[in-house]
Design an enzyme around this catalytic site. Structure first.
Site, mmCIF file in Angstrom:
data_model
loop_
_atom_site.group_PDB
_atom_site.id
_atom_site.type_symbol
_atom_site.label_atom_id
_atom_site.label_comp_id
_atom_site.label_asym_id
_atom_site.label_seq_id
_atom_site.Cartn_x
_atom_site.Cartn_y
_atom_site.Cartn_z
ATOM 1 N N SER A 1 0.837 -1.202 0.000
ATOM 2 C CA SER A 1 0.000 0.000 0.000
ATOM 3 C C SER A 1 0.876 1.258 0.000
ATOM 4 C CB SER A 1 -0.959 -0.054 1.190
ATOM 5 O OG SER A 1 -1.994 0.890 1.063
ATOM 6 N N ASP B 1 -9.589 -6.023 -4.249
ATOM 7 C CA ASP B 1 -9.109 -4.822 -3.562
ATOM 8 C C ASP B 1 -10.069 -3.669 -3.811
ATOM 9 O OD1 ASP B 1 -7.667 -2.632 -2.557
ATOM 10 O OD2 ASP B 1 -5.751 -3.557 -3.073
ATOM 11 N N HIS C 1 -7.274 -5.975 -0.025
ATOM 12 C CA HIS C 1 -6.169 -5.024 -0.034
ATOM 13 C C HIS C 1 -4.933 -5.523 0.717
ATOM 14 C CE1 HIS C 1 -4.229 -1.193 -0.515
ATOM 15 N NE2 HIS C 1 -4.152 -0.990 0.796
#
Length: 334
Positions: free
Chosen positions: A107, A238, A266
């Site tokens: 991320s 995601d 995610h």
């Protein structure tokens, strides 16, 4: 191979601590061999790697650090930009006397990894991006809303003791009914972390350095390292960063590997840890050679020309990625 949402009891590793530029830095350090540097996302910590650290450490030296402002590391008032984190990670590796790593970023940590690879080429052997930011403007609604003015109050309420108790009660109910998932557990951990005022401030500084109300404001697509072996991992479910960004990066990086995990969201390293471990092991084994001597010499020559500024400004070594006009690439984000 773990199913998505499957939880397992993992052995625990005690966090180590060092002092860097006057701040406490907490990190995990396990195994031996080629070094893997694991970088978590906004509001996370080294704990997000708990399902993969011990398995990866069977073949590699694995270092998972709590970024400044996160986890058990200090949370000073300061610069939480990508460039600042890239310099900070370089100095962290220097403190451990490590000169070359495979950088693995999740991320926001993917954006940090991209910036680190761009600024400090001589340290990077391979690059792994997991649900990575910095590859396009699209972003889930919640993080965009948190970047708005006034979010401080909302985060304070979200991290309050009553709100955390409600979240814990809901988790227990979900667990008793068999609906407990790793995604839900991670959300509650993030909520609990917001109970600390300094953690909330660091979260907002970090978020606002890369996100505004329109989405991600920083993009690395025009500065990707085409000379660096790269693996891109995304979950096809995601809802924070769309998998379309993974395909865009894969197209922009000839020779890169793209692996999309069915059913994962995610956080593939938490939802499908065995899959991620296998992908990382296979990638590292298949790219055992170092980057070309020509590339390495060129990178080090550039570093030597700037060696007098060992603790240069955060944007040193090439500057941060440009901020982007967030034209939407896809409508996949909820």
């Amino acid at each position: 191979m773990s199913a998505v949402g499957e939880t397992a009891t993992e052995p625990t590793t005690e966090l180590r601590v060092l002092t860097l530029h006057g701040n406490r830095v907490a990190y995990l350090d396990e195994g031996s061999g080629d070094v893997l540097l694991l970088i978590h996302g906004i509001g996370g910590s080294s704990d997000c790697w708990r399902g993969v650290v011990h398995k990866l450490a069977a073949r590699h030296r694995v270092i998972a650090v709590d970024l400044l402002g996160h986890g058990q590391s200090d949370k000073p008032r300061g610069d939480y930009s990508l460039g600042a984190f890239a310099v900070w990670l370089r100095d962290f590796l220097d403190a451990l006397n490590i000169r070359e790593v495979t950088v693995v970023g999740h991320s926001f940590g993917g954006g940090v990894a991209l910036q680190f690879a761009h600024q400090h080429k001589e340290y990077c052997r391979r690059l792994v991006l997991i649900s990575s930011g910095g590859l396009g403007p699209d972003l889930g609604r919640l993080l965009r809303m948190m970047s708005l003015p006034g979010a401080e109050l909302a985060l304070q309420l979200l991290g309050s003791r009553p709100a955390v108790k409600v979240g814990s009660a809901l988790r227990k109910r979900a667990l008793s009914s068999g609906r407990e998932t790793s995604r839900y557990s991670e959300t509650l951990k993030g909520q609990a972390a917001l109970s600390d005022r300094e953690a909330r401030a660091a979260f907002l500084r970090t978020l606002r350095s890369v996100v505004d109300h329109r989405g991600q404001a920083v993009c690395a697509l025009d500065r990707l390292r085409t000379d660096l072996p790269t693996l891109i991992i995304f979950g096809d479910q995601d809802r924070c960063i769309p998998v379309a960004h993974a395909h865009s990066a894969h197209s922009a990086l000839p020779g890169s590997l793209l692996r999309v995990i069915p059913g994962a969201g995610h956080q593939p390293q938490i939802e499908s840890p065995d899959v991620v471990v296998n992908l990382l092991d296979e990638f590292i084994e298949s790219h055992g050679g170092r980057v070309s001597d020509l590339v390495t010499r060129d990178a080090r020559s550039r570093v030597s020309r700037h060696s007098t500024g060992r603790h240069e400004a955060a944007s040193g070594g090439g500057g941060e990625f440009p901020r982007v006009n967030p034209v939407r690439l896809t409508n996949l984000v909820a």
